[in-house]
Enzyme design. Structure first.
Site, PDB file in Angstrom:
ATOM      1  CG  PHE A 243       9.926 -53.554 -22.675  1.00 28.19           C
ATOM      2  CD1 PHE A 243       9.225 -52.458 -22.215  1.00 28.19           C
ATOM      3  CD2 PHE A 243       9.381 -54.300 -23.707  1.00 28.19           C
ATOM      4  CE1 PHE A 243       7.995 -52.114 -22.756  1.00 28.19           C
ATOM      5  CE2 PHE A 243       8.158 -53.959 -24.265  1.00 28.19           C
ATOM      6  CZ  PHE A 243       7.466 -52.864 -23.792  1.00 28.19           C
ATOM      7  CB  ILE A 468      12.266 -47.375 -26.659  1.00 29.33           C
ATOM      8  CG1 ILE A 468      12.225 -46.832 -25.225  1.00 29.33           C
ATOM      9  CG2 ILE A 468      13.699 -47.531 -27.086  1.00 29.33           C
ATOM     10  CD1 ILE A 468      12.843 -47.776 -24.195  1.00 29.33           C
ATOM     11  CB  ALA A 512      12.682 -38.618 -19.635  1.00 34.65           C
ATOM     12  CG  ASN A 618       3.891 -34.470 -22.496  1.00 36.11           C
ATOM     13  OD1 ASN A 618       2.778 -34.842 -22.153  1.00 36.11           O
ATOM     14  ND2 ASN A 618       4.131 -34.059 -23.732  1.00 36.11           N
ATOM     15  N   PRO A 619       2.596 -34.723 -18.963  1.00 40.93           N
ATOM     16  CG  PRO A 619       0.707 -33.485 -18.400  1.00 40.93           C
ATOM     17  CD  PRO A 619       2.130 -33.325 -18.824  1.00 40.93           C
ATOM     18  CD  GLN A 625       7.378 -44.791 -21.085  1.00 41.91           C
ATOM     19  OE1 GLN A 625       8.323 -45.397 -20.597  1.00 41.91           O
ATOM     20  NE2 GLN A 625       6.833 -45.175 -22.221  1.00 41.91           N
ATOM     21  N   GLY A 689      13.094 -39.886 -13.484  1.00 45.15           N
ATOM     22  CA  GLY A 689      12.523 -40.875 -14.387  1.00 45.15           C
ATOM     23  C   GLY A 689      11.178 -41.367 -13.896  1.00 45.15           C
ATOM     24  N   GLY A 691       9.423 -44.173 -16.153  1.00 45.05           N
ATOM     25  CA  GLY A 691       8.998 -45.334 -16.925  1.00 45.05           C
ATOM     26  C   GLY A 691       9.103 -46.658 -16.207  1.00 45.05           C
ATOM     27  CD  GLU A 692      13.804 -48.937 -15.751  1.00 41.21           C
ATOM     28  OE1 GLU A 692      14.503 -48.464 -14.834  1.00 41.21           O
ATOM     29  OE2 GLU A 692      14.254 -49.701 -16.614  1.00 41.21           O
TER      30      GLU A 692
END
Length: 732
Positions: A243, A468, A512, A618-619, A625, A689, A691-692
């Site tokens: 994170f 991660i 990614a 990749n769903p 995420q 991206g 993830g955030e």
């Protein structure tokens, strides 16, 4: 490979492997316990010993002396290395606070010594015998009190922006809002603590660690130890969460290196949980002032966002105004950041730095304005959408579908069933819905990879990219499989090793997209080598089903490798497309909550995220995420807060008993919808991206749902029951 023009049709667009819901390739290793994390690395022929760190008991001052005599005599103890023993050390590029060395204390729990013993228990026991004499100095630990002394950060941080005449437009606006919001200090609280094993072989150092950014760590560790970077071999193939807390070199690696040098044996050092909060980095608190002016039809004419945060000398601000520069239209606007000097542990990146805390404030303010102008919160956001950078109207967004996210989400969530604040009740529960818009910029980083082909037709990818928990192994394998026309079972991926080409690493939502683009570039090189070896024209060659085909001729891919194999290596580098087009990701978060009329307890009932983030590689991994980020947003809204002892200057609740993160019982049904889109200006993968983005706006959606349930507006996080219960009797 230089990416300086929008991507055209390329092999990735076949989508035979990329974009498919493939389960994690490392999943079996992790679920069976065979994935070795940093502290778990072992060789049956090696005898490891253990280091236990001692942290400073003051927040600011100097170490006058350290008495380690009793500890050295304790059972099993091999040595004690102190900060005075090693003297002043050079600080790495990415660290604001020094990690070890010298007498100066900059923050509480700064490492002052490490005890090395035959067992962990012996080292921990002996650590209690260390006596440190300090010269304590007064410090500043309260952001609110330090606001008056806060200063404009360095110009590299773009602290202030202004377009038009905000003050005049705000004064003239028929509908205005001026409110202050605050977010607390927060801890990364990842499952795996910061941990390292160090072993020396002469003047060469090997470190097994938990690092998001291999090359950053290796470079800074070399600086700190005063040795050649090439003498360090750093490995981090599996990471139990980061994170942002493992972006930069941490003290566990430094202590392990010094301890291993002192005893001549491999040493394991894991930071105890209290050190995670005080010894490493954290998300700094903010105080934010937002002013908005609008016409009665809802059009924003003036918007201003000012934010105050604090850090150690030399640190930077929490960039909480960044999203306000881009998210909504408005001709007259200004943003400003001010940075106070605080003697707390270092503030730095935590998932979606800037946008996450900034949207916690902005998206409440936007909801408040919707109420003031009498509009539905979703419609108010749609009315103020923009397809160009509001501060630079000549620069359009490369792709922006915030409206699509809001409209699709509202339909899927049943937004039309949302009532007026405080009107929907189910037994003891007041029920409400809330929405929050999401924005996170699309960052990219140079990223390299090496791709090998052997005589069995197996493709091996090597890059120092890290995983991660994000699915890097899987999406990198998918990229190589797509580019070389093989099944994913024919691809092996090796990550997290400094012997491999330098990648983007994991952070900033750039991992990614950047890493797969680096693999794409390396695969292009390998495709060219294969075509050359087989005598094909590389311009019209097709890689498919393990075959290489050109015209009527088809040859097995493995044949090109022969006995010696083939290698392709390259690095993706980025041109100036971001100068002509703003690249961002967008989303909308929907939340339904229940608030107990007697206790003020808030329970989340449903959550939905709708994300527009380019091609989804990749769903399955992308959804993972997003739901993880949504969970993190729930913690930010309702429970997470590092409590500061403003006399002694440390975070009091520095363990998982006192710092409350969400658990399974706190999180209900979660849904994620990905918009079907690509962005050719983003990368050859046409991805962005994710993830955030999944965190941005979540906490505000929860706060807005609480308002809809109760009619109570809370502007200071976390929204604990004490902030609700005083007004609930009237509501109930």
């Amino acid at each position: 490979m230089q990416f300086d023009k929008p991507a055209t049709t390329n092999p990735i667009d076949q989508l035979k492997v990329v974009g498919k819901p493939i389960h994690r390739l490392d999943g079996e290793l992790k679920t069976t316990g065979r994935a070795m994390y940093a502290y778990e690395w072992h060789d049956k022929d090696v005898s490891y010993v253990y280091g236990y760190p001692i942290g400073a008991a003051i927040a600011k001052g100097k170490v006058k002396s350290i008495d380690a005599s009793a500890a050295k005599k304790a059972p099993g103890v091999l040595t004690v290395v102190t900060t005075l023993d090693v003297g002043d050390l050079k600080k790495g590029k990415f660290n604001t606070a020094k990690l070890f060395g010298g007498s100066e204390i900059q923050h509480y729990h700064q490492a002052v010594a490490v005890v090395v013993a035959k067992t962990f228990e012996q080292a921990r026991s002996a650590a209690a015998l260390i006596k440190v004499d300090y010269e304590e100095q007064p410090g500043i630990f309260d952001l609110q009190a330090a606001m008056a002394s806060a200063e404009k950060p360095d110009d590299s941080q773009e602290p202030d922006t202004a377009v038009g005449d905000f003050e005049a437009a705000f004064e003239a606006a028929p509908v205005t809002l001026s409110e202050t919001y605050s977010t607390p200090d927060q801890s990364h609280s990842m499952m795996e603590p910061n941990a390292s094993i160090a072993a020396w072989d002469g003047d060469a150092l090997t470190v097994w660690t938990s690092s998001q950014m291999i090359d950053w760590w290796r470079t800074d560790l070399a600086t700190t130890l005063g040795i050649d970077k090439e003498k360090i071999h750093l490995m981090s193939p599996f990471i139990g969460g980061g994170f942002g807390g493992k972006l930069f070199l941490r003290s566990d690696a430094v202590l392990a290196a010094f301890a291993a040098k002192a005893v001549g044996r491999p040493v394991k050092v894991a930071l105890p949980r209290p050190f995670i909060a005080n010894n490493t980095t954290h998300r700094p608190a903010t105080i934010q002032r937002i002013r908005i002016g609008a016409e009665r039809d809802g059009k924003i004419t003036a918007i201003a966002h000012e934010s105050w945060s604090g850090d150690l000398p030399g640190g930077g601000p929490e960039t909480a105004v960044n999203q306000t520069r881009l998210l909504y239209a408005g001709a007259n606007r200004m943003t400003a950041m001010r940075l106070a000097t605080l003697d707390l542990p270092e503030g730095n990146a935590m998932r979606a730095p800037g946008e996450a805390p900034g949207l916690m404030a902005l998206e409440i303010a936007i909801d408040e304005m919707a109420v003031k102008v009498g509009m539905d919160p979703i419609q108010f956001r749609i009315v103020n959408d923009t397809q160009v950078d509001p501060e630079k109207p000549e620069r359009p967004f490369s792709h922006r579908d915030l409206i699509g996210c809001l409209e699709r989400g509202s339909k899927a969530f049943g937004w039309d069933r949302r009532g007026a604040p405080g009107t929907r009740r189910e037994g003891q529960w007041l029920v409400g819905m809330g929405v929050g818009a999401a924005l996170r910029n699309n960052l990219v980083m140079p990223s390299g990879a090496r791709v090998k082909l052997d005589k069995e037709g197996v493709v091996t990818v090597e890059t120092d990219m890290t995983d991660i928990g994000t699915g890097s192994y899987t999406i990198i394998a998918q990229t190589a499989a797509e580019m070389l026309g093989v099944g994913i079972d024919k691809v092996a991926v090796q990550l997290g090793d400094s012997r491999f080409p330098v990648s983007a690493g994991s952070g900033g939502q750039f991992g990614a997209n950047s890493a797969t683009s680096g693999v794409y570039a390396a695969c292009v090189k390998l495709r060219e080598a294969v075509a050359c070896k087989l005598g094909f024209d590389s311009e019209d060659v097709v890689f498919e089903n393990g075959q290489v085909r050109s015209g009527n001729r088809s040859v097995p891919l493995a044949q090109a490798a022969a006995d010696e194999g083939l290698v392709g290596e390259d690095t993706i580098k980025w041109g100036d497309l971001t100068k002509t087009h703003q690249q961002s990701t967008f989303g909308a978060h929907f939340v339904e909550v229940g608030v107990d009329v007697s206790t003020g307890e808030t329970r989340i009932r449903r959550m939905l995220a709708v994300c527009a983030a380019g091609r989804i590689l990749n769903p399955i991994t992308a959804r993972s995420q997003v739901i993880g980020a949504m969970t993190m947003g729930a913690g930010g809204a309702l429970s997470e807060e590092l409590a500061i002892d403003t006399r002694r200057g440390f975070f009091v609740n520095h363990d998982l008993a006192g710092y409350e993160v969400p658990v399974h019982a706190d999180i209900p049904h979660q849904e994620v919808i990905f918009m079907d889109e690509t962005d050719p200006m983003s990368s050859p993968m046409k991805a962005k991206g994710i993830g955030e983005l999944g965190l941005c706006g979540v906490s505000a959606a929860i706060a807005n749902a609480i308002y809809n349930a109760t009619g109570i507006r809370v502007r200071h996080y976390p929204i604990t029951l004490d902030k609700l219960i005083g007004e609930l009797p009237d509501v109930a």
